[in-house]
Design a protein around this motif. Structure first.
Motif, PDB file in Angstrom:
ATOM      1  N   ASP A 187      -6.087  -6.251   0.295  1.00  0.00           N
ATOM      2  CA  ASP A 187      -5.702  -5.674   1.572  1.00  0.00           C
ATOM      3  C   ASP A 187      -4.866  -6.613   2.421  1.00  0.00           C
ATOM      4  O   ASP A 187      -4.564  -6.312   3.550  1.00  0.00           O
ATOM      5  N   LYS A 223      -7.545   2.992   1.464  1.00  0.00           N
ATOM      6  CA  LYS A 223      -6.266   3.041   2.164  1.00  0.00           C
ATOM      7  C   LYS A 223      -5.801   4.456   2.459  1.00  0.00           C
ATOM      8  O   LYS A 223      -5.019   4.670   3.379  1.00  0.00           O
ATOM      9  N   SER A 267       0.810  -1.217   0.000  1.00  0.00           N
ATOM     10  CA  SER A 267       0.000   0.000   0.000  1.00  0.00           C
ATOM     11  C   SER A 267       0.833   1.252   0.000  1.00  0.00           C
ATOM     12  O   SER A 267       1.958   1.264   0.428  1.00  0.00           O
ATOM     13  N   ALA A 295     -11.402  -3.133  -3.342  1.00  0.00           N
ATOM     14  CA  ALA A 295     -10.202  -2.663  -2.657  1.00  0.00           C
ATOM     15  C   ALA A 295      -9.810  -3.616  -1.557  1.00  0.00           C
ATOM     16  O   ALA A 295      -8.638  -3.870  -1.319  1.00  0.00           O
ATOM     17  N   SER A 308      -9.305   1.157  -3.970  1.00  0.00           N
ATOM     18  CA  SER A 308      -8.192   0.926  -3.043  1.00  0.00           C
ATOM     19  C   SER A 308      -7.647   2.236  -2.499  1.00  0.00           C
ATOM     20  O   SER A 308      -7.327   2.344  -1.310  1.00  0.00           O
TER      21      SER A 308
END
Length: 960
Positions: free
Chosen positions: A566, A624, A524, A562, A620
């Motif tokens: 993760d 995030k 990420s 998303a 995403s």
């Protein structure tokens, strides 16, 4: 005879003395009696009982030691001679006692010489030369005074041994060669055949004199043959004098003398030859330039180079010799040899001179050699680099190309980095790319951190997208951001999954990027900036800068897509290239660097052909970076705060992301099957319903309208309070006709039931709609009746307005509203009767009041008071008392001293007076009255009449 420092040592014989005499003279002081040099010492040289002739002598440079060689093979040594000479005594015979250091009865002594001390050896040695041997005796230092050691089994005749010009070695001249003898052994030798009578050293030259001989036309020596051709006396004997340059190993001078050579004198830079007839000949050394010209004329370039070095010429002069030598070889078509000479001219001769020659001769190999050496010395420019690399590529010499690029760059790194690089880096990369040597170009770009060049090579030339992706992860955040903006579309086309994950990491991570060991699991990263949406940004986002990244706080959740990416992965921390990343987590005390995240909007154009990945990227990033996602709970996810946050830019980024996602959901739902279509519709509705997701409602309205997404349109109108637009939308739907027309009219009724209680203005609109056509009216007759009852109950419209609406066309019949009209007429009649009764009561009351006023105003009409009770204390009224015209009476004691008005009526009279004053004041404020009329209409006019606003003012009345 030997001379040092103005001291002359001579050995000779006198008639009256059998032994040789040793005399020491001071050449700097003259004897007053004789006028000649001053005699310092004089003594006999005697060893044993029988005298022997002196053959040679040697004097050290410091005058400390004197060695004398005798014909019987004896060598005697005087020590500390300088102390004896300069002791100041007047005794001429005072000399140290000599010591015999060598005896060889069968080998006469033919040469002596002192080896002077130097940095390598501080001892003094004496070379002893006999007819058969060369020996060395240590004169000073530790171990001195022993027996002479044998150096070589080669001796020489008398006069054929001498010390070299450095006083380090003994030169022994024999008929076949000249030998160099050192302290421990014999060294080099110089082959030169011929008899030698004597040898002498003069600087770096060895002067050799041959004994007289008869010349012959068949002699080996060219000098002798030339003499024979020129000579008229065939029986004459000649002496040959040769000057040999031992350092450069060539004959510097050679000539013949018919008168012989009796002695040779060395003075300054000249050599003097004294013949047997007393003729003195001087040999002068030619200038170095003349020597070189002579060697050039004979093509003796190697000798010229050696001569230049021994003469200490500067590097420029030596380089000019190499150039001429190279030109000589070049003209002989020896291009390899010429190239080697040209290489030695680098730094002094213009490279263009050599390059032009080698290019003309089509000698690409030689040109490459010269250019490579030019680069190795750091004297090449970008044109030279281009030419060299072009030669390698033209020759397809990958090995030399590797050696030049990789070996030289490694060497430069070891010597101090890219600043020491022996070639122009930009030129090398450009030429390798043009020639198709992408591996070499990428090697240079990667090694010297030319990130843009490396990525351009890997993506545009080599098509190595995977390596480019890994390289991007190792780069710094700013470099990765700019290069992704440039190459993101090409990388998405080749590696959509990996590139999408990299873009997510860049835009969401607050720490440096990581290199994943599991290709399927994306890490990420994080960014900033926002605005409208997908297609709208494709043309604009290229020109917009990315504001600083911001996390404004908890925000609503985002999408399922998303969350699929993760999961946690094993990764290694990446460092800027070319450093190698290390595996594992950072050390416990490592400082984590916070990076500034770019705006996700700058990457929107790359996804134009990848809608699915675009949705993954946006969902995403929203999750995030801001903790926003689409789910049933609507609870925001807590994310790490960004110290570089710009709240305004970050808010714009959020709006842009969600606007684009809405557009993607709507556009995707129109091109998929029913199951997937429902999923995207659900997401779009969740997005529009969410109270936490920052979506631009105006933009959403445009999207829903262009995509014909009715649920979204209705939802947005409801959120914006545009209830009339919802109703009108369904009315338009009905007007369009089709299978949905029935549902559209029903939706109009449903919307009226839902919104009508709080927004009564919708009833006239819907009533007009339902009575617009017979079919519509027949379908909703009951609804119209219900509406009329509600309008009547809530008094929403006057009956006249309702009648006007219903009678505008011939759709509604009287029977439809008969009962409603009857009830309304009945109510109107009842109201009229009530109003008439009130009017009559008001008229009667007014007449009563007017009569009272008239009575009170008539002075001839007495007023009789029948009140018996005090209006204040309620007691029996007695005198004195006060009576008011309003029929209120009081004890005088119950009133104040100055009361002139009835206490009971004073308050009401004051209110009336205040009302009249206010009405009179408002009568002149016409703007207030007009505004009331605009709002209230006829009601405001009637109220104005009641307040007397329409009456004339008092001033006008008095004036009239």
């Amino acid at each position: 005879m030997a001379e040092r420092k103005g001291i002359l040592v001579t050995l000779g014989e006198e008639d009256l003395v059998r032994q040789p005499l040793l005399k020491v003279w001071d050449l700097n002081i003259s004897d007053k009696k004789t006028g000649g040099p001053l005699l310092l010492r004089s003594t006999k040289v005697q060893v044993g009982n029988r005298p022997h002739p002196v053959t040679t002598l040697a004097l050290s440079s410091t005058l400390s030691y004197l060695a004398i060689g005798l014909g019987d093979g004896t060598v005697i040594l005087y020590r500390h001679l300088d102390q004896s000479i300069f002791s100041g005594t007047s005794n001429l015979t005072t000399l140290p006692k000599p010591r015999v250091i060598h005896e060889s009865p069968s080998e006469p002594i033919t040469g002596l010489g002192f080896r002077e001390p130097d940095e390598e050896n501080s001892n003094i040695y004496l070379f002893i030369v006999t007819t058969n041997r060369v020996l060395c005796y240590q004169v000073s230092g530790r171990g001195s005074g022993g027996t002479p050691t044998l150096v070589d089994e080669v001796g020489c005749a008398l006069g054929c041994a001498t010390m070299d010009w450095h006083a380090k070695n003994m030169l022994v001249a024999r008929d076949e060669a000249v030998y160099v003898c050192g302290v421990e052994s014999r060294g080099a030798s110089y082959a030169y055949e011929g008899q030698k009578l004597s040898v002498h050293t003069h600087r770096n030259y060895l002067v050799m004199v041959s004994p007289p001989f008869s010349p012959s036309a068949s002699a080996a020596s060219a000098t002798v043959r030339n003499f024979v051709t020129r000579s008229t006396d065939a029986n004459a004997e000649i002496t040959k004098v040769t000057v040999l340059d031992l350092e450069n190993k060539f004959v510097a001078f050679s000539s013949t003398f018919t008168d012989g050579v009796r002695e040779i004198f060395l003075a300054s830079d000249e050599v003097y030859l004294l013949s047997n007839v007393g003729k003195l000949t001087c040999l002068e050394e030619k200038p170095t330039s003349t020597k070189l010209s002579m060697l050039y004329a004979k093509s003796q370039f190697l000798l010229a180079l050696n001569l230049a070095k021994t003469q200490g010429l500067d590097s420029s002069s030596v380089a000019d010799i190499h150039r001429q030598y190279g030109d000589h070889l070049y003209n002989k078509a020896d291009y390899d040899g010429a190239t080697q000479q040209y290489v030695k001219t680098i730094g002094h001769v213009q490279p263009s001179y050599v390059i032009r020659k080698l290019l003309d001769a089509q000698r690409i190999h030689n040109l490459a050699t010269y250019l490579q050496e030019l680069h190795a010395l750091g004297l090449a420019n970008s044109d030279h680099t281009t030419l060299l690399l072009n030669t390698y590529t033209k020759l397809k010499d990958v090995a030399r190309l590797d050696s030049f690029i990789k070996t030289e760059s490694k060497r430069s790194s070891a010597d101090g980095g890219s600043d020491e690089l022996p070639f122009d880096l930009d030129t090398a990369i450009r030429v390798c790319r043009q020639a198709g040597y992408f591996e070499h170009a990428s090697y240079l770009a990667k090694k010297y951190e030319r990130h843009e060049d490396y990525l351009q090579i890997q993506i545009e030339d080599a098509g190595n997208y995977k390596d480019a992706l890994l390289y991007l992860r190792r780069m710094g955040t700013e470099a990765t951001e700019s290069n992704l903006a440039r190459y993101g579309r090409a990388m998405l086309a080749s590696l959509p999954e990996e590139t999408t994950q990299l873009l997510i990491d860049v835009c969401t991570s607050l720490t440096p990027l990581t290199i994943e060991t599991d290709e399927r699991s994306p890490p990420s990263r994080q960014p900033s900036t926002g605005g409208p949406s997908y297609l709208s940004y494709l043309a604009l986002s290229r020109d917009r800068g990315a504001p600083p990244a911001v996390a404004p706080g908890p925000a609503p959740p985002v999408a399922d897509r998303a969350s699929q990416h993760d999961s946690s992965h094993e990764s290694r921390t990446a460092t800027p290239p070319p450093a190698t990343p290390t595996h594992g987590q950072p050390p416990p005390h490592a400082r984590i660097t916070t990076v500034k995240r770019p705006s996700p909007r700058i990457y929107f154009p790359h996804f134009i052909d990848h809608k699915e990945k675009f949705m993954q990227f946006l969902e995403s990033v929203a999750l995030k970076r801001w903790g926003q996602r689409l789910d049933e709970t609507g609870v925001p996810v807590v994310v790490e705060s960004d110290p570089f946050v710009d709240a305004q830019a970050e808010k714009a980024d959020q709006i842009a992301v969600w606007n684009t996602l809405l557009e993607l959901y709507l556009s995707s739902s129109s091109s998929l099957d029913s199951s997937e279509k429902e999923a995207f519709i659900d997401k779009a509705l969740q997005l529009l319903k969410s109270e936490h997701i920052p979506c631009d409602p105006t933009h959403a309205l445009i999207l829903c309208s262009t995509q014909n997404f009715t649920p979204g349109l209705v939802l947005l109108w409801e959120k914006l309070g545009m209830y009339e637009d919802v109703v009108r939308f369904w009315m338009d739907k009905y007007a369009e006709g089709g299978s949905d027309s029935t549902d559209a009219s029903s939706e109009v009724i449903r919307c009226l039931d839902h919104y009508g209680p709080d927004h009564p203005h919708l009833y006239p609109l819907v009533l007009r709609f339902l009575t617009s056509s017979p079919d519509l009216l027949s379908r909703h007759t009951a609804d119209v009746t219900k509406m009329l009852e509600h309008i009547d109950a809530e008094n929403i419209m006057p009956p006249l307005n309702v009648v006007q609406v219903l009678s505008r066309n011939g759709v509604a019949s009287v029977g439809l509203v008969k009962q409603w009209l009857v009830s309304r007429i009945r109510e109107a009649k009842d109201e009229i009767e009530t109003d008439k009764a009130l009017t009559e009561s008001y008229r009667t009351e007014s007449q009563t009041k007017l009569k009272q006023v008239e009575e009170l105003s008539d002075p001839d009409h007495p007023r009789v008071f029948h009140v018996t009770q005090c209006s204040a204390c309620k007691g029996q009224l007695d005198l004195p008392s006060v009576h008011f015209m309003c029929n209120h009476s009081y004890h005088q004691r119950c009133l104040g001293d100055h009361d002139t008005e009835c206490p009971n009526c004073a308050r009401s009279h004051g209110i009336v007076r205040e009302i009249r004053r206010n009405n009179e004041r408002l009568a002149d404020q016409h703007d207030v009255f007009l505004s009331e009329v605009k709002e209230g209409g006829f009601t405001a006019v009637a109220a104005g009449f009641g307040r007397g606003i329409m009456n004339l003012s008092r001033a006008e009345a008095l004036a009239g």
